[in-house]
Design an enzyme around this catalytic site. Sequence first.
Site, PDB file in Angstrom:
ATOM      1  N   SER A 272      -2.601  -3.721  -5.217  1.00 34.14           N
ATOM      2  CA  SER A 272      -2.837  -2.401  -4.305  1.00 34.14           C
ATOM      3  C   SER A 272      -1.801  -2.400  -3.253  1.00 34.14           C
ATOM      4  O   SER A 272      -1.486  -3.375  -2.895  1.00 34.14           O
ATOM      5  CB  SER A 272      -4.281  -2.660  -3.736  1.00 34.14           C
ATOM      6  OG  SER A 272      -5.183  -2.002  -4.737  1.00 34.14           O
ATOM      7  N   GLY A 273      -1.492  -1.122  -2.735  1.00 36.67           N
ATOM      8  CA  GLY A 273      -0.575  -0.989  -1.939  1.00 36.67           C
ATOM      9  C   GLY A 273       0.816  -0.907  -2.308  1.00 36.67           C
ATOM     10  O   GLY A 273       1.579  -0.551  -1.559  1.00 36.67           O
TER      11      GLY A 273
ATOM     12  N   HIS B 220      -7.049   0.858   1.916  1.00 36.29           N
ATOM     13  CA  HIS B 220      -7.908   0.022   1.538  1.00 36.29           C
ATOM     14  C   HIS B 220      -7.496  -1.561   1.551  1.00 36.29           C
ATOM     15  O   HIS B 220      -8.170  -2.497   1.943  1.00 36.29           O
ATOM     16  CB  HIS B 220      -8.540   0.271   0.207  1.00 36.29           C
ATOM     17  CG  HIS B 220      -7.688  -0.263  -1.023  1.00 36.29           C
ATOM     18  ND1 HIS B 220      -6.792   0.546  -1.710  1.00 36.29           N
ATOM     19  CD2 HIS B 220      -7.880  -1.594  -1.574  1.00 36.29           C
ATOM     20  CE1 HIS B 220      -6.469  -0.125  -3.041  1.00 36.29           C
ATOM     21  NE2 HIS B 220      -7.063  -1.444  -2.738  1.00 36.29           N
TER      22      HIS B 220
ATOM     23  N   ASP C  25      -5.485   7.212   0.553  1.00 38.31           N
ATOM     24  CA  ASP C  25      -5.277   5.750   0.832  1.00 38.31           C
ATOM     25  C   ASP C  25      -3.949   5.352   1.243  1.00 38.31           C
ATOM     26  O   ASP C  25      -3.056   4.965   0.454  1.00 38.31           O
ATOM     27  CB  ASP C  25      -5.724   5.169  -0.620  1.00 38.31           C
ATOM     28  CG  ASP C  25      -6.011   3.792  -0.714  1.00 38.31           C
ATOM     29  OD1 ASP C  25      -5.824   3.157   0.432  1.00 38.31           O
ATOM     30  OD2 ASP C  25      -6.254   3.117  -1.738  1.00 38.31           O
TER      31      ASP C  25
HETATM   32  C1  4AZ Z   1      -7.266  -3.136  -7.298  1.00 38.02           C
HETATM   33  O1  4AZ Z   1      -8.167  -3.825  -7.454  1.00 38.02           O
HETATM   34  C2  4AZ Z   1      -6.910  -2.315  -8.639  1.00 38.02           C
HETATM   35  N1  4AZ Z   1      -5.842  -0.397 -12.964  1.00 38.02           N
HETATM   36  C3  4AZ Z   1      -5.596  -1.744  -8.441  1.00 38.02           C
HETATM   37  C4  4AZ Z   1      -5.149  -0.760  -9.656  1.00 38.02           C
HETATM   38  C5  4AZ Z   1      -6.019  -0.642 -10.440  1.00 38.02           C
HETATM   39  C6  4AZ Z   1      -7.200  -1.254 -10.661  1.00 38.02           C
HETATM   40  C7  4AZ Z   1      -7.755  -2.236  -9.628  1.00 38.02           C
HETATM   41  C8  4AZ Z   1      -5.552   0.272 -11.666  1.00 38.02           C
HETATM   42  O2  4AZ Z   1      -6.462  -3.463  -6.631  1.00 38.02           O
END
Ligand code: 4AZ
Length: 336
Positions: free
Chosen positions: A226-227, A76, A129
């Site tokens: 993320s990632g 993502h 993902d």
């Molecule tokens: C995000 O938006 C995201 N709490 C990543 C992890 C989590 C929530 C949002 C988990 O990248």
Amino acid sequence: MRALSYPLVGTAVLALLAPGPVRGDDRGVVGGQAVSSADAPWAVALASRDRFGPMRSGQFCGGALVGRTTVVTAAHCLSREVLGGDPSDVKDLRVIVGRTDLRTRQGSELPPKSIWVNPGFDPETNAGDVAVITLSTPVPENYPIAMAQPGDGAYAPGTSAGVYGWGDTIGNGNYADGLRASQVFVLEDEQCRRVYPGGQEAVYQPSSMLCAGVLQGGRDACQGDSGGPLVAEGRLVGLVSWGSGCALPQHPGVYTRISAVAALVQQHSAENLSRPPVVNPQPAAPPAAVAPPQAPPPAVVPPAPPQTAAQGPPQPPAQAQVAQQPQGAQPPGKAP
Ligand code: 4AZ
């Protein structure tokens, strides 16, 4: 509560709207502590100054080095939703290695040689993902971390794990300048099944996802993480993928289960990612005549070699551990 099917959209929007972190201090992940990149060299930042601005080196996601030219991240992170186009359109996409503080030029910014985004990634459920970025320049050999394989004991519920990133530290767009890590625990799949049963929420799928957090809240991954890596027992067990809010009680983070995608990552890597155990290792120290208090049981100590200067194969670097923190931190996340 809304499911975060496109978790990073918020990041991009906030990056454009917000003038910058509220505080100029060194923050990242919720409930974490500062970590040096030297102690977590496999933790990398994905960046594009064109898309995300020059602050914080243009960081927008995390990733993990699993080989000298192989970075894994979340699919993502490389979606049109996040990048505003195809990854190949983002000419200044870089993998930043060896940089603790994103306001500096420490370490290096490596361009991708190629990018594979899992075509099986389902943006509706977030299943699958994962993406692989191949670097044209290899990183030093002690940087990568091994991927957990199916059956790895680190997936046992209760296992302590560290999540690393430069993301939001509170849940309000307060992005970190410095790398941080937060200690969480591998949770029972049932925990995430209950919280994320589908319907209005995303669905937790244990075959390809991993549930981790602290049930009282206060520690978690968040936007911008993320990632990035979730590490347990010195192995990469997960990639930050999604969740409902950040660090909320009873709302654990959901991670890409690395063991479920390790074979796929290998298929799309330009190198052999398996690291065979060191053959004929020299003992770390010759057995002493009188065993020191912490010496391993003599039964597992091989016969003493002639005592010479160390000639054994290099030992793998000790992986950074997230220090134990007191439980009961206040959950700072905003209400869902
Ligand atoms: C995000 O938006 C995201 N709490 C990543 C992890 C989590 C929530 C949002 C988990 O990248």
